[in-house]
Design a protein around this motif. Structure first.
Motif, PDB file in Angstrom:
ATOM      1  N   UNK A 173      40.679  39.432  33.921  1.00 14.68           N
ATOM      2  CA  UNK A 173      41.773  38.981  33.062  1.00 14.68           C
ATOM      3  C   UNK A 173      42.628  37.892  33.692  1.00 14.68           C
ATOM      4  N   UNK A 174      42.852  37.974  35.001  1.00  6.46           N
ATOM      5  CA  UNK A 174      43.786  37.019  35.608  1.00  6.46           C
ATOM      6  C   UNK A 174      43.126  36.087  36.618  1.00  6.46           C
ATOM      7  N   UNK A 175      41.807  36.008  36.601  1.00  6.95           N
ATOM      8  CA  UNK A 175      41.135  35.192  37.605  1.00  6.95           C
ATOM      9  C   UNK A 175      41.550  33.730  37.525  1.00  6.95           C
ATOM     10  N   UNK A 176      41.589  33.176  36.324  1.00  8.37           N
ATOM     11  CA  UNK A 176      41.947  31.771  36.180  1.00  8.37           C
ATOM     12  C   UNK A 176      43.400  31.539  36.559  1.00  8.37           C
ATOM     13  N   UNK A 177      44.279  32.422  36.125  1.00 10.59           N
ATOM     14  CA  UNK A 177      45.693  32.270  36.472  1.00 10.59           C
ATOM     15  C   UNK A 177      45.905  32.352  37.976  1.00 10.59           C
ATOM     16  N   UNK A 178      45.211  33.297  38.636  1.00 10.30           N
ATOM     17  CA  UNK A 178      45.349  33.442  40.088  1.00 10.30           C
ATOM     18  C   UNK A 178      44.815  32.211  40.813  1.00 10.30           C
ATOM     19  N   UNK A 229      45.058  38.623  28.028  1.00 12.05           N
ATOM     20  CA  UNK A 229      43.703  39.047  28.393  1.00 12.05           C
ATOM     21  C   UNK A 229      43.712  40.451  28.995  1.00 12.05           C
ATOM     22  N   UNK A 230      44.682  40.700  29.884  1.00 14.71           N
ATOM     23  CA  UNK A 230      44.746  42.009  30.545  1.00 14.71           C
ATOM     24  C   UNK A 230      45.024  43.107  29.531  1.00 14.71           C
ATOM     25  N   UNK A 231      45.959  42.851  28.604  1.00 14.93           N
ATOM     26  CA  UNK A 231      46.278  43.856  27.588  1.00 14.93           C
ATOM     27  C   UNK A 231      45.100  44.132  26.671  1.00 14.93           C
ATOM     28  N   UNK A 232      44.432  43.075  26.230  1.00 17.10           N
ATOM     29  CA  UNK A 232      43.285  43.248  25.340  1.00 17.10           C
ATOM     30  C   UNK A 232      42.146  43.981  26.055  1.00 17.10           C
ATOM     31  N   UNK A 233      41.883  43.576  27.310  1.00 16.09           N
ATOM     32  CA  UNK A 233      40.768  44.168  28.051  1.00 16.09           C
ATOM     33  C   UNK A 233      41.014  45.638  28.341  1.00 16.09           C
ATOM     34  N   UNK A 234      42.216  45.965  28.831  1.00 12.09           N
ATOM     35  CA  UNK A 234      42.456  47.359  29.213  1.00 12.09           C
ATOM     36  C   UNK A 234      42.499  48.252  27.981  1.00 12.09           C
ATOM     37  N   UNK A 235      42.978  47.732  26.847  1.00 13.44           N
ATOM     38  CA  UNK A 235      42.955  48.516  25.615  1.00 13.44           C
ATOM     39  C   UNK A 235      41.524  48.807  25.194  1.00 13.44           C
ATOM     40  N   UNK A 236      40.650  47.809  25.320  1.00 15.29           N
ATOM     41  CA  UNK A 236      39.243  48.007  24.964  1.00 15.29           C
ATOM     42  C   UNK A 236      38.596  49.038  25.878  1.00 15.29           C
ATOM     43  N   UNK A 237      38.906  48.986  27.191  1.00 15.32           N
ATOM     44  CA  UNK A 237      38.314  49.932  28.132  1.00 15.32           C
ATOM     45  C   UNK A 237      38.819  51.349  27.876  1.00 15.32           C
TER      46      UNK A 237
END
Length: 526
Positions: free
Chosen positions: A95-100, A288-296
């Motif tokens: 989720x945060x690879x690009x931002x990091x 991205x993090x919110x969408x991904x963790x909700x899906x998981x």
């Protein structure tokens, strides 16, 4: 199910969970004490970096199925304790690879050109043009420690600035590094050659304090250290001392050993640039993090395969293996019914379960299929919830040895999953372009029937009238037959019937069938 959310998560992800029918309970600013009360009755807990999920929290949250970390790092989660309790831990690693990576470049440039120092001086009324002279990135050597997703993105961006790239990563091959124009070296060489180093690795017992006094002593005086990974990988006291005495030129840090922090010897040094853990703090990364963790979390609560589960022994499934996951779990449930039909419950399986994978799927990692079989088997026999996380533990507690094998040789089917234990055996596969699941063998009798929710397995003597007799008993009980197969053994005797019914076969019907002359055994599954 109830999903407790203890930190700010993107609304889109939370709405996804609501749309799936879950109760989303947002309670921000919980203390360690109030978290213990809030987690009671929660089936899922979604956090970011501030909430500490300790052993005590996990023990209090007796209904927890999954803990979801909306981000990458799991320093604040007791993963071992979660695994012991069968609680799945998931994160959002991409989720945060690009931002990091972009924040790494921002700190790299800020450190090279003294941007924040000059900015602060000018706003304070001082024009200090000569004091804040910087250096160019072009032709400088960038040492990348950790050439994973973020490290590769940093390498691509640094190359655009004309930097020379070297890296240390024991899990990357030299050929793979050369493909992205990076030279792999050992850590000592990297420290001695680099003008800048940037870290992109997890904090583990092995990496804690990795960049300390001994390692910094090997550096050139022009070295600048950039850390947007995890606090504690760099020894902050040793780094401050090395900068203060001129061993290295400076540093830029986004993460710290203790967070939040407002005091550090590093903050007193003009050569240091700091930010308060902003690596993932972009609107895009948060979404991205919110969408991904909700899906998981949604997958975990549904008992489905979860790609980003960190405490599942095989958290990856190739595209070739994944279609077989539902079949494997269903085979496990049916096999439990066969073993339980002996009257001994799960113990009817004996002390071991053999699972064989034949054909093309044997070329891939099939561990997740084994977990699926166990999840189905023990989910049908255990009174406790069984997941991919705790299925091996349940097997161990019941004294059942699990013995998976694989062979690329397949005789009758492209792919086949076979389960054996004690007197029972079962095999299934996916058939045709539509990958239709099919049972093809029960107790060494060839059959061809869907692995339906409700199955009746009847062993009988091979003589006329048996099918009609069984059909009459089921008809009198108002049970519809959805599908049926008559199986034969190696000698060709038609000695088994597998019948899919529209509902569960009542115990009294099973008892009546067992009393019919010529019927050897009856097993009702589902």
């Amino acid at each position: 199910m109830r999903v407790l959310v203890s930190e700010k998560i993107a609304d889109g992800g939370l709405q996804r969970l609501r749309d799936a029918g879950h109760e989303v309970d947002v309670q921000l600013d919980l203390t360690p004490e109030t978290l213990l009360d809030a987690v009671k009755g929660a089936h899922a807990l979604i956090i970011r970096s501030a909430t500490k999920v300790t052993k005590e929290v996990l023990e209090t949250g007796t209904d927890l199925v999954v803990v979801g970390r909306a981000g990458i790092g799991l320093d604040n989660v007791d993963v071992a304790a979660a695994t012991d309790r069968g609680v799945m831990v998931v994160n959002a690693p991409q989720s945060n690879t690009l931002s990091a990576a972009e924040h790494t470049m921002a700190l790299l440039l800020a450190q090279a050109r003294n941007v924040p120092q000059a900015h602060a001086a000018l706003k304070d009324g001082r024009w200090e043009r000569s004091k804040w002279e910087g250096v160019e990135l072009s032709d400088k050597v960038l040492g990348i420690i950790g050439l994973g997703r973020i490290g590769k993105l940093v390498a691509q961006r640094a190359m655009a600035f004309g930097m020379k790239l070297i890296a240390y990563d024991p899990f990357v091959t030299p050929d793979r590094a050369r493909q992205i124009n990076v030279e792999l070296v050992d850590l000592d060489t990297l420290m001695s050659r680099a003008d800048f180093i940037t870290l992109h690795l997890a904090k583990t017992p092995e990496t804690a304090g990795l960049i300390g006094a001994e390692m910094l002593a090997k550096a050139k005086p022009t070295l600048r250290v950039i850390n947007v990974a995890r606090g504690g990988i760099v020894d902050e006291d040793a780094l401050a001392a090395a900068i203060a005495d001129g061993t290295i030129a400076g540093a830029a840090l986004d993460v710290f050993a203790a967070e939040p922090t407002t005091e550090s010897p590093l903050f007193e040094l003009d050569q240091v640039v700091v930010t308060p853990h902003l690596g993932a703090s972009t609107a895009e990364a948060q979404d991205k993090a919110g969408d991904t963790i909700a899906a998981m979390v949604e997958l975990a609560l549904a008992g489905d395969f979860v790609p980003f589960a960190v405490n599942v022994s095989a958290a990856e499934a190739s595209e070739s293996v994944r279609p077989y996951l539902p079949l494997a779990e269903r085979l496990g449930r049916i096999f439990a019914g066969l073993c339980g039909g002996d009257g001994d419950g799960a113990s009817g399986s004996g002390n071991s379960i053999d699972i064989e994978y034949q054909g093309q799927i044997a070329e891939y990692d099939t561990r997740i299929l084994t977990l699926s079989v166990l999840k189905g088997f023990f989910g049908a026999t255990s009174g406790e919830p069984v997941s991919y996380v705790n299925a091996p533990q349940v097997a161990e507690e019941q004294g059942i040895e699990v013995r998976p094998t694989a062979t690329t040789t397949a005789r009758d089917y492209v792919n086949l999953i076979t389960i054996r234990s004690g007197a029972h055996s079962l095999a299934g596969t996916l058939v045709g372009l539509r990958s239709v699941p099919s049972l093809v063998m029960i107790d060494d009798h060839t059959v061809d029937v869907p692995p339906s929710e409700h199955l009746l397995v009847v062993r009988n003597e091979d003589r006329p009238g048996m099918i009609g007799t069984v059909g009459s008993v089921l008809g009198e009980a108002s049970l519809n037959i959805d599908d049926m197969a008559v199986g034969s053994n190696e000698q060709g005797a038609k000695a088994i019937m597998v019948i899919a019914t529209d509902r569960s076969v009542p115990d009294d019907v099973v008892t009546r069938l067992r009393g019919v002359d010529g019927i050897v055994s009856v097993y009702a599954v589902g």
